[in-house]
Design a protein around this motif. Structure first.
Motif, PDB file in Angstrom:
ATOM      1  N   ALA A  48       0.866  -1.171   0.000  1.00 49.84           N
ATOM      2  CA  ALA A  48       0.000   0.000   0.000  1.00 49.84           C
ATOM      3  C   ALA A  48       0.906   1.226   0.000  1.00 49.84           C
ATOM      4  O   ALA A  48       1.849   1.306   0.799  1.00 49.84           O
ATOM      5  CB  ALA A  48      -0.924   0.016   1.202  1.00 49.84           C
ATOM      6  N   ILE A  49       0.650   2.159  -0.901  1.00 52.83           N
ATOM      7  CA  ILE A  49       1.468   3.358  -1.005  1.00 52.83           C
ATOM      8  C   ILE A  49       0.559   4.582  -1.072  1.00 52.83           C
ATOM      9  O   ILE A  49      -0.600   4.492  -1.489  1.00 52.83           O
ATOM     10  CB  ILE A  49       2.412   3.326  -2.224  1.00 52.83           C
ATOM     11  CG1 ILE A  49       1.615   3.147  -3.540  1.00 52.83           C
ATOM     12  CG2 ILE A  49       3.461   2.234  -2.074  1.00 52.83           C
ATOM     13  CD1 ILE A  49       2.476   3.256  -4.786  1.00 52.83           C
ATOM     14  N   ARG A  50       1.122   5.719  -0.683  1.00 54.38           N
ATOM     15  CA  ARG A  50       0.351   6.969  -0.636  1.00 54.38           C
ATOM     16  C   ARG A  50       1.217   8.114  -1.132  1.00 54.38           C
ATOM     17  O   ARG A  50       2.420   8.155  -0.868  1.00 54.38           O
ATOM     18  CB  ARG A  50      -0.121   7.231   0.796  1.00 54.38           C
ATOM     19  CG  ARG A  50      -1.175   8.318   0.937  1.00 54.38           C
ATOM     20  CD  ARG A  50      -1.754   8.298   2.342  1.00 54.38           C
ATOM     21  NE  ARG A  50      -2.971   9.098   2.421  1.00 54.38           N
ATOM     22  CZ  ARG A  50      -3.819   9.062   3.449  1.00 54.38           C
ATOM     23  NH1 ARG A  50      -3.581   8.259   4.476  1.00 54.38           N
ATOM     24  NH2 ARG A  50      -4.906   9.817   3.454  1.00 54.38           N
ATOM     25  N   TRP A  51       0.601   9.058  -1.833  1.00 56.73           N
ATOM     26  CA  TRP A  51       1.318  10.234  -2.303  1.00 56.73           C
ATOM     27  C   TRP A  51       0.319  11.337  -2.624  1.00 56.73           C
ATOM     28  O   TRP A  51      -0.876  11.100  -2.770  1.00 56.73           O
ATOM     29  CB  TRP A  51       2.163   9.901  -3.542  1.00 56.73           C
ATOM     30  CG  TRP A  51       1.363   9.708  -4.809  1.00 56.73           C
ATOM     31  CD1 TRP A  51       1.102  10.633  -5.794  1.00 56.73           C
ATOM     32  CD2 TRP A  51       0.693   8.509  -5.217  1.00 56.73           C
ATOM     33  NE1 TRP A  51       0.324  10.077  -6.779  1.00 56.73           N
ATOM     34  CE2 TRP A  51       0.052   8.778  -6.458  1.00 56.73           C
ATOM     35  CE3 TRP A  51       0.570   7.230  -4.669  1.00 56.73           C
ATOM     36  CZ2 TRP A  51      -0.692   7.823  -7.140  1.00 56.73           C
ATOM     37  CZ3 TRP A  51      -0.182   6.277  -5.339  1.00 56.73           C
ATOM     38  CH2 TRP A  51      -0.796   6.576  -6.566  1.00 56.73           C
ATOM     39  N   ASN A  52       0.833  12.540  -2.752  1.00 52.65           N
ATOM     40  CA  ASN A  52       0.034  13.682  -3.180  1.00 52.65           C
ATOM     41  C   ASN A  52       0.508  14.153  -4.548  1.00 52.65           C
ATOM     42  O   ASN A  52       1.715  14.201  -4.816  1.00 52.65           O
ATOM     43  CB  ASN A  52       0.148  14.838  -2.187  1.00 52.65           C
ATOM     44  CG  ASN A  52      -0.599  14.563  -0.905  1.00 52.65           C
ATOM     45  OD1 ASN A  52      -1.767  14.204  -0.936  1.00 52.65           O
ATOM     46  ND2 ASN A  52       0.080  14.718   0.229  1.00 52.65           N
ATOM     47  N   ASN A 119       9.037  -5.389  -6.201  1.00 46.94           N
ATOM     48  CA  ASN A 119       9.685  -4.074  -6.327  1.00 46.94           C
ATOM     49  C   ASN A 119       9.366  -3.364  -7.645  1.00 46.94           C
ATOM     50  O   ASN A 119      10.192  -2.593  -8.154  1.00 46.94           O
ATOM     51  CB  ASN A 119      11.206  -4.186  -6.170  1.00 46.94           C
ATOM     52  CG  ASN A 119      11.617  -4.703  -4.816  1.00 46.94           C
ATOM     53  OD1 ASN A 119      10.986  -4.398  -3.814  1.00 46.94           O
ATOM     54  ND2 ASN A 119      12.670  -5.504  -4.774  1.00 46.94           N
ATOM     55  N   THR A 120       8.175  -3.597  -8.203  1.00 52.38           N
ATOM     56  CA  THR A 120       7.815  -2.919  -9.448  1.00 52.38           C
ATOM     57  C   THR A 120       6.679  -1.918  -9.285  1.00 52.38           C
ATOM     58  O   THR A 120       6.464  -1.101 -10.186  1.00 52.38           O
ATOM     59  CB  THR A 120       7.425  -3.935 -10.546  1.00 52.38           C
ATOM     60  OG1 THR A 120       6.351  -4.755 -10.071  1.00 52.38           O
ATOM     61  CG2 THR A 120       8.619  -4.800 -10.933  1.00 52.38           C
ATOM     62  N   LEU A 121       5.955  -1.941  -8.178  1.00 55.96           N
ATOM     63  CA  LEU A 121       4.928  -0.931  -7.946  1.00 55.96           C
ATOM     64  C   LEU A 121       5.610   0.411  -7.713  1.00 55.96           C
ATOM     65  O   LEU A 121       6.447   0.549  -6.820  1.00 55.96           O
ATOM     66  CB  LEU A 121       4.079  -1.306  -6.728  1.00 55.96           C
ATOM     67  CG  LEU A 121       3.051  -0.268  -6.270  1.00 55.96           C
ATOM     68  CD1 LEU A 121       2.013  -0.014  -7.345  1.00 55.96           C
ATOM     69  CD2 LEU A 121       2.393  -0.702  -4.967  1.00 55.96           C
ATOM     70  N   GLN A 122       5.260   1.400  -8.535  1.00 54.44           N
ATOM     71  CA  GLN A 122       5.898   2.707  -8.409  1.00 54.44           C
ATOM     72  C   GLN A 122       5.043   3.787  -9.042  1.00 54.44           C
ATOM     73  O   GLN A 122       4.113   3.507  -9.800  1.00 54.44           O
ATOM     74  CB  GLN A 122       7.287   2.699  -9.042  1.00 54.44           C
ATOM     75  CG  GLN A 122       7.323   2.247 -10.479  1.00 54.44           C
ATOM     76  CD  GLN A 122       8.743   1.903 -10.912  1.00 54.44           C
ATOM     77  OE1 GLN A 122       9.612   2.771 -10.965  1.00 54.44           O
ATOM     78  NE2 GLN A 122       8.977   0.629 -11.199  1.00 54.44           N
ATOM     79  N   VAL A 123       5.386   5.032  -8.720  1.00 50.75           N
ATOM     80  CA  VAL A 123       4.679   6.194  -9.252  1.00 50.75           C
ATOM     81  C   VAL A 123       5.708   7.130  -9.871  1.00 50.75           C
ATOM     82  O   VAL A 123       6.735   7.435  -9.255  1.00 50.75           O
ATOM     83  CB  VAL A 123       3.902   6.929  -8.147  1.00 50.75           C
ATOM     84  CG1 VAL A 123       3.111   8.098  -8.740  1.00 50.75           C
ATOM     85  CG2 VAL A 123       2.962   5.975  -7.421  1.00 50.75           C
ATOM     86  N   TRP A 135       2.415   2.387 -11.875  1.00 51.06           N
ATOM     87  CA  TRP A 135       2.870   1.207 -12.598  1.00 51.06           C
ATOM     88  C   TRP A 135       2.721  -0.031 -11.719  1.00 51.06           C
ATOM     89  O   TRP A 135       3.206  -0.061 -10.586  1.00 51.06           O
ATOM     90  CB  TRP A 135       4.338   1.357 -12.982  1.00 51.06           C
ATOM     91  CG  TRP A 135       4.634   2.542 -13.850  1.00 51.06           C
ATOM     92  CD1 TRP A 135       4.804   3.835 -13.446  1.00 51.06           C
ATOM     93  CD2 TRP A 135       4.793   2.547 -15.266  1.00 51.06           C
ATOM     94  NE1 TRP A 135       5.071   4.639 -14.520  1.00 51.06           N
ATOM     95  CE2 TRP A 135       5.060   3.876 -15.663  1.00 51.06           C
ATOM     96  CE3 TRP A 135       4.747   1.552 -16.253  1.00 51.06           C
ATOM     97  CZ2 TRP A 135       5.278   4.240 -16.984  1.00 51.06           C
ATOM     98  CZ3 TRP A 135       4.964   1.905 -17.570  1.00 51.06           C
ATOM     99  CH2 TRP A 135       5.230   3.238 -17.925  1.00 51.06           C
ATOM    100  N   VAL A 136       2.036  -1.056 -12.264  1.00 56.12           N
ATOM    101  CA  VAL A 136       1.995  -2.368 -11.619  1.00 56.12           C
ATOM    102  C   VAL A 136       2.422  -3.412 -12.651  1.00 56.12           C
ATOM    103  O   VAL A 136       2.143  -3.272 -13.844  1.00 56.12           O
ATOM    104  CB  VAL A 136       0.604  -2.713 -11.041  1.00 56.12           C
ATOM    105  CG1 VAL A 136       0.221  -1.744  -9.941  1.00 56.12           C
ATOM    106  CG2 VAL A 136      -0.455  -2.730 -12.132  1.00 56.12           C
TER     107      VAL A 136
END
Length: 212
Positions: A48-52, A119-123, A135-136
């Protein structure tokens, strides 16, 4: 000159602090206990990741069921099932789900997998518009031999979906490999070149199947 600079800075809208530099958005990993109460998902939490960003306060959750028998599926081969999910939410006064990724393997009588690539989930913000690209990347397969798995990269910017589909690469002989091909969907083909370039790098970095 100093007064003019101060005036300019005072009139310039502040960009979200999580946008660090060209193509980069800072994300924070969060555990299940820190998720807002309105966020629900099936299976076991993977990340689970969070960002603005300019779209607001974003959360992405990925989960997997692992290998099990789903009573809702039809089973003709006495096989097993595996499902994976990714959800994107905008958090404000309420929680809005904007997109969902879902894939599965069902009724597989041999070895099966439906799992996200580590390690591929990223924004990113590759086109520098202040809206994150999420990206998933994951693999699905039902096989009883050493053969390639189906592999996909799904990217969302806002509600626009981009997909790259193919197979990973496995070594079947001393110097012989199978798999590794891919195709882009129409959205990737028509989209910014930097999206395709990033997708190819991500694909090639994770193309080789590693058996544990």
């Amino acid at each position: 000159m100093t007064n003019l600079l101060v005036l300019f800075l005072g009139l310039t809208p502040l960009l979200p602090l999580t946008i660090l530099a060209q193509g980069t958005i800072k994300v924070t990993a969060i555990d299940k206990s820190k998720l807002p109460a309105g966020i629900k998902f099936p299976g076991k939490l993977k990340q689970a990741i969070r960002w603005n960003d300019l779209a607001g306060d974003n959360i992405v959750v990925t989960s997997e069921t692992g290998i099990y028998t789903n009573p809702k599926f039809k089973h003709e081969n006495e096989g097993r099932d595996a499902e994976l999910f990714a959800f994107h939410f905008i958090v404000s006064d309420s929680i809005q789900q904007t997109w969902k990724v879902y894939d599965l393997i069902s009724d597989c009588p041999v070895d099966l997998e439906a799992s996200f690539v580590k390690n591929t989930l990223q924004v990113t913000d590759l086109n520098n518009d202040g809206i994150g690209e999420v990206w998933v990347m994951y693999r699905t397969v039902c096989h009883g031999d050493v053969s390639p798995s189906d592999m996909k990269i799904i990217m969302y910017q806002g509600k626009q979906k981009y997909a790259m589909r193919g197979t990973n690469k496995v070594q079947v002989g001393e110097k012989e490999f199978e798999g590794g091909e891919y195709k882009f969907d129409a959205a990737f083909t028509a989209g910014p070149a930097e999206f395709m370039q990033f997708a190819v790098k991500l694909w090639n970095k994770n193309i080789q199947q590693k058996f544990e």
